[in-house]
Design a protein around this motif. Structure first.
Motif, PDB file in Angstrom:
ATOM      1  N   ALA A 217       0.851  -1.096   0.086  1.00 36.55           N
ATOM      2  CA  ALA A 217      -0.120   0.019   0.027  1.00 36.55           C
ATOM      3  C   ALA A 217       0.712   1.543   0.053  1.00 36.55           C
ATOM      4  N   GLU A 218       0.391   2.386  -0.646  1.00 39.30           N
ATOM      5  CA  GLU A 218       1.180   3.554  -0.556  1.00 39.30           C
ATOM      6  C   GLU A 218       1.016   4.049   0.849  1.00 39.30           C
ATOM      7  N   ALA A 219       2.149   4.752   1.049  1.00 39.05           N
ATOM      8  CA  ALA A 219       2.149   5.499   2.517  1.00 39.05           C
ATOM      9  C   ALA A 219       2.754   6.717   2.222  1.00 39.05           C
ATOM     10  N   THR A 220       2.706   7.845   3.265  1.00 37.96           N
ATOM     11  CA  THR A 220       3.181   8.880   2.865  1.00 37.96           C
ATOM     12  C   THR A 220       4.583   9.205   2.711  1.00 37.96           C
ATOM     13  N   ARG A 221       5.595   8.380   2.920  1.00 36.29           N
ATOM     14  CA  ARG A 221       7.130   8.370   2.777  1.00 36.29           C
ATOM     15  C   ARG A 221       7.242   7.265   1.791  1.00 36.29           C
ATOM     16  N   GLY A 222       6.448   6.718   1.020  1.00 38.52           N
ATOM     17  CA  GLY A 222       6.851   5.379   0.083  1.00 38.52           C
ATOM     18  C   GLY A 222       5.777   4.495   0.096  1.00 38.52           C
ATOM     19  N   LEU A 223       6.400   3.149   0.102  1.00 38.61           N
ATOM     20  CA  LEU A 223       5.323   1.832   0.082  1.00 38.61           C
ATOM     21  C   LEU A 223       5.462   1.031   1.249  1.00 38.61           C
ATOM     22  N   THR A 224       3.985   0.766   1.952  1.00 38.03           N
ATOM     23  CA  THR A 224       4.215   0.101   3.193  1.00 38.03           C
ATOM     24  C   THR A 224       3.959  -1.379   2.723  1.00 38.03           C
ATOM     25  N   MET A 225       4.618  -2.445   3.507  1.00 36.91           N
ATOM     26  CA  MET A 225       4.513  -3.679   3.067  1.00 36.91           C
ATOM     27  C   MET A 225       3.666  -4.217   4.435  1.00 36.91           C
ATOM     28  N   THR A 226       2.811  -5.162   3.751  1.00 35.63           N
ATOM     29  CA  THR A 226       2.008  -5.929   5.235  1.00 35.63           C
ATOM     30  C   THR A 226       2.331  -7.347   4.785  1.00 35.63           C
ATOM     31  N   GLN A 227       2.627  -8.012   5.735  1.00 33.49           N
ATOM     32  CA  GLN A 227       2.843  -9.517   5.789  1.00 33.49           C
ATOM     33  C   GLN A 227       1.789 -10.183   6.914  1.00 33.49           C
ATOM     34  N   ILE A 228       0.933 -11.289   6.374  1.00 32.57           N
ATOM     35  CA  ILE A 228       0.222 -11.837   7.438  1.00 32.57           C
ATOM     36  C   ILE A 228       0.300 -13.325   7.159  1.00 32.57           C
ATOM     37  N   TRP A 229       0.648 -14.129   8.285  1.00 30.26           N
ATOM     38  CA  TRP A 229       0.913 -15.361   8.559  1.00 30.26           C
ATOM     39  C   TRP A 229      -0.264 -16.169   9.404  1.00 30.26           C
ATOM     40  N   THR A 230      -1.040 -17.081   8.681  1.00 23.93           N
ATOM     41  CA  THR A 230      -2.177 -17.826   9.387  1.00 23.93           C
ATOM     42  C   THR A 230      -1.418 -19.305   9.584  1.00 23.93           C
ATOM     43  N   THR A 231      -2.498 -20.009  10.323  1.00 22.04           N
ATOM     44  CA  THR A 231      -2.068 -21.364  10.599  1.00 22.04           C
ATOM     45  C   THR A 231      -3.079 -22.198   9.818  1.00 22.04           C
ATOM     46  N   GLY A 232      -4.065 -21.476   9.146  1.00 26.22           N
ATOM     47  CA  GLY A 232      -5.075 -22.087   8.572  1.00 26.22           C
ATOM     48  C   GLY A 232      -6.523 -22.199   9.488  1.00 26.22           C
ATOM     49  N   LEU A 233      -6.188 -21.698  10.333  1.00 24.31           N
ATOM     50  CA  LEU A 233      -7.530 -21.576  11.516  1.00 24.31           C
ATOM     51  C   LEU A 233      -8.097 -19.881  11.294  1.00 24.31           C
ATOM     52  N   GLN A 234      -8.940 -19.846  12.482  1.00 24.13           N
ATOM     53  CA  GLN A 234      -9.421 -18.331  12.255  1.00 24.13           C
ATOM     54  C   GLN A 234      -8.729 -17.214  12.652  1.00 24.13           C
ATOM     55  N   ARG A 235      -7.507 -17.682  13.423  1.00 25.40           N
ATOM     56  CA  ARG A 235      -6.922 -16.562  14.193  1.00 25.40           C
ATOM     57  C   ARG A 235      -5.405 -16.226  13.301  1.00 25.40           C
ATOM     58  N   VAL A 236      -4.878 -15.206  13.194  1.00 22.45           N
ATOM     59  CA  VAL A 236      -3.890 -14.814  12.611  1.00 22.45           C
ATOM     60  C   VAL A 236      -2.542 -15.376  13.558  1.00 22.45           C
ATOM     61  N   TYR A 237      -1.443 -15.939  13.047  1.00 22.27           N
ATOM     62  CA  TYR A 237      -0.399 -16.184  13.621  1.00 22.27           C
ATOM     63  C   TYR A 237       0.575 -15.030  13.784  1.00 22.27           C
TER      64      TYR A 237
END
Length: 68
Positions: free
Chosen positions: A5-25
């Motif tokens: 995503a674009e941010a005020t000072r450049g590009l912001t990167m988001t990483q999300i890891w999950t275990t396949g369940l309903q919660r974010v690891y």
């Protein structure tokens, strides 16, 4: 899952890891200031003390943003 995503000072990167369940690891945000920090350190190598404020300001580094 990765997202960019674009941010005020450049590009912001988001990483999300999950275990396949309903919660974010694990979730990670990489802000532009964090990536620019390494380049700023390299630019300051061999520079004179009087040049360091100019180098610092040219990168637009924002410490609280890099501390996420």
């Amino acid at each position: 899952m990765d997202g960019l995503a674009e941010a005020t000072r450049g590009l912001t990167m988001t990483q999300i890891w999950t275990t396949g369940l309903q919660r974010v690891y694990r979730m990670r945000f990489v802000t532009p200031s964090w990536r620019n920090l390494r380049a700023m350190i390299e630019a300051m190598k061999g520079a004179r003390l009087a040049d360091m404020p100019a180098i610092y300001m040219s990168f637009g580094y924002f410490p609280p943003e890099a501390d996420r």
